[in-house]
Design an enzyme around this catalytic site. Structure first.
Site, mmCIF file in Angstrom:
data_model
loop_
_atom_site.group_PDB
_atom_site.id
_atom_site.type_symbol
_atom_site.label_atom_id
_atom_site.label_comp_id
_atom_site.label_asym_id
_atom_site.label_seq_id
_atom_site.Cartn_x
_atom_site.Cartn_y
_atom_site.Cartn_z
ATOM 1 N N SER A 283 -13.607 -66.740 82.151
ATOM 2 C CA SER A 283 -12.806 -66.690 83.366
ATOM 3 C C SER A 283 -12.423 -65.234 83.557
ATOM 4 O O SER A 283 -11.708 -64.666 82.737
ATOM 5 C CB SER A 283 -11.575 -67.561 83.198
ATOM 6 O OG SER A 283 -10.704 -67.336 84.261
ATOM 7 N N ARG A 284 -12.927 -64.632 84.633
ATOM 8 C CA ARG A 284 -12.782 -63.174 84.731
ATOM 9 C C ARG A 284 -11.434 -62.704 85.238
ATOM 10 O O ARG A 284 -11.031 -61.606 84.957
ATOM 11 C CB ARG A 284 -13.904 -62.597 85.602
ATOM 12 C CG ARG A 284 -15.186 -62.578 84.828
ATOM 13 C CD ARG A 284 -16.312 -61.902 85.558
ATOM 14 N NE ARG A 284 -17.550 -62.531 85.137
ATOM 15 C CZ ARG A 284 -18.233 -63.392 85.846
ATOM 16 N NH1 ARG A 284 -17.830 -63.714 87.040
ATOM 17 N NH2 ARG A 284 -19.322 -63.946 85.367
ATOM 18 N N VAL A 285 -10.743 -63.515 86.018
ATOM 19 C CA VAL A 285 -9.452 -63.035 86.505
ATOM 20 C C VAL A 285 -8.283 -63.859 85.986
ATOM 21 O O VAL A 285 -7.154 -63.388 85.956
ATOM 22 C CB VAL A 285 -9.396 -62.993 88.054
ATOM 23 C CG1 VAL A 285 -10.274 -61.911 88.598
ATOM 24 C CG2 VAL A 285 -9.741 -64.324 88.650
#
Ligand code: ATP
Ligand code: MG
Length: 510
Positions: A366-368
């Protein structure tokens, strides 16, 4: 000759201007069905039709103008073409495809055009908005800061999602993808997040199951279900996710947080491919048309977190995509991976082994969302991801060797317990304090001396009793406050008390 040419040009220009300024003239224009090919219809005689304009066919049948050729229009029907025949009249409507929006959609099952599918009364929608709308501009967007709790330990602890994020759910058939998305919806009860479940090309029984779950768990009152089933025309399937997004935007633009599940975009891509092939557009990779990337990027671009000036609402998207034999590098999956802010990968092997939800933690990201995760999670799940992937490697390796050093055995033992703790029954949503206390028990070695097959029982015991043993601390966790050292100490002692019956002798001292 030249003069004649000029004259026709001028006449055509006048004609066009007239059509633009004079809707009456335009409305009088009549076209005729020339050919019907499944749900694709060729129409002649309509000169002043816009791209994606809604067309009116006899018997209240609607279509969308998709191909605008010089002499002909290629349209895709939104309903059944059975009663349509060559020569039938067609009229332009002067408007784009639109969809109902408003509070009255909540608790209802409808299709993209607003047709009621749950047998209830007709929709009294506040308004209608076009299905295709511009995505919010960069200046109107704000960073993702608030977590969207799914109630699933594996996700909230290891792959946290933030409000306004787009997180792809990807995996083979029957690996529990829908189930996790539905869990996320169930977990929003009472916290003000509006949910939309958008089913595209699914079997009706699968959709009915989801609706049933939502209804039973009292989640339908804040959820709207938008359906184009596999039996519906490709045209309707194609516009449905855009319509669902418009419905979601209505709430977002009024400052609300919205969760939108697209189940699934593989079928959406297939519907669009069918339309494109029937329209004789040149096929590209895997026979998809060249603009298939764009149809998904412009859809998901509309999910965001709006800034304060725009009301601060958010639209979180959970698009689902299906893979074949775990191949996440196929065309549509890679497109979607590159459009979204991370992916939750489902593994059919884990599913087979019964480790449910079958989330492949190592490949998921999950990048953010990490930035939005509540501080107490970070304290308990900080290095869990890393140690868990180390464990997965070691476990495979350990099968071939009987003699392992103490350290390796400890890593494997901890890893197995992590996997056991991450298991979660379908549709069981856990509060923040339930998740954090069990994870804390694990990472602070309180479960080290509990046998593997007693881990689930001990977890249940912690979950059931922790709120009465440390109520203040639990309240703090649920209200997203950070915990003090004193709080952690209280938790530690409470968990030790609860786990007493599971320890072999006296509790282990740290
Ligand atoms: P499809 O590809 O058909 O859409 P899917 O990947 O969406 O499937 P689901 O329909 O969510 O998968 O789940 C498949 C089956 O696994 C269902 O019967 C569901 O009840 C079961 N299942 C999913 N998650 C769990 C879980 N955590 N615990 C127990 N059973 C589960
Ligand atoms: Mg599914």
């Amino acid at each position: 000759m030249i003069l004649e040419g000029l004259l026709t040009d001028t006449l055509a220009a006048v004609d066009k201007t007239l059509a633009r300024v004079n809707p009456v003239l335009r409305a009088q224009e009549v076209g005729y069905v020339r050919q019907i090919n499944g749900s694709i219809v060729q129409v002649t005689g309509l000169k002043h039709i816009g791209f994606e304009e809604l067309l009116q066919f006899p018997n209240n049948l609607l279509g969308i103008a998709i191909n605008l050729d010089e002499n002909e229009i290629g349209a895709v029907l939104l309903g059944d073409s059975n009663r349509l025949k060559a020569g039938d009249e067609v009229h332009g409507t002067g408007r784009q495809v639109d969809t109902p929006v408003g509070e009255s959609l909540l608790g209802r099952v409808i299709d993209a055009t607003g047709k009621v599918l749950d047998g209830g009364p007709d929709l009294k929608a506040a308004d209608r908005l076009p299905t295709e709308r511009d995505a919010p501009g960069i200046m109107d967007r704000a960073p993702v800061t608030v977590p969207l709790q799914t109630g699933i330990k594996a996700v909230d602890a290891l792959i946290p999602i933030g409000r306004g994020q787009r997180e792809l759910i990807i995996g083979d058939r029957q690996t529990g993808k829908t189930s996790v998305a539905v869990n996320a919806i169930l977990n929003q009860r009472g916290n003000g997040v509006i949910c939309i479940y958008c089913a595209i090309g699914q079997r009706s029984t699968a959709v009915a199951r989801v609706i049933d779950t939502l209804r039973q768990r009292d989640a339908l009152k804040y959820t709207s279900v938008v359906v184009a089933s596999g039996d519906d025309t490709p045209g309707l399937q194609y516009i449905t996710p855009y319509a669902a997004t418009t419905m979601a935007e209505y709430f977002m633009e009024r400052g609300k947080d919205v969760l939108l599940v697209y189940d699934d975009l593989t079928r959406h891509a297939r519907a669009y491919r069918e339309i494109s092939l029937l329209l004789r557009r040149p096929p590209g990779r895997e026979a998809y048309p060249g603009d298939i990337f764009y149809i998904h990027s412009r859809l998901l671009e509309r999910s965001t977190h709006l800034n304060k000036a725009k009301g601060g609402g958010s639209l979180t998207a959970l698009p689902i995509v299906e893979t074949q034999a775990g191949d996440i590098s196929a065309y549509i999956p890679t497109n979607l991976i590159s459009i979204t802010d991370g992916q939750i990968v489902f593994s059919s092997e884990l599913f087979r082994k019964g480790f449910l939800p079958a989330i492949d933690v190592g490949n998921s990201v999950s990048r953010v969302g990490g930035k939005t995760q509540l501080p107490s999670y970070r304290q308990v799940a900080g290095d869990m991801r890393l140690s868990y992937s180390q464990f997965e490697e070691l476990e495979t390796f350990a099968r071939f060797s009987t003699r392992l050093d103490k350290e390796t055995l400890a890593v494997i033992d901890r890893g197995r317990k992590v996997r056991e703790i991450l298991r979660q029954p379908e549709h069981l949503t856990l509060d923040v304090h339930e998740q954090i206390t069990t994870l804390y028990a694990l990472t602070s070695s309180l479960l080290d001396s509990v046998e593997l097959d007693k881990i689930k029982d001990s977890e249940l015991e912690i979950r059931t009793h922790i709120a009465e043993q440390a109520s203040n601390t639990c309240q703090k966790m649920d209200s997203t406050e950070a915990l003090s050292d004193q709080d952690w100490l209280i938790l530690n002692q409470a968990i030790r008390r609860i786990l007493q019956p599971f320890y072999p002798r006296s509790p282990v001292e740290e």
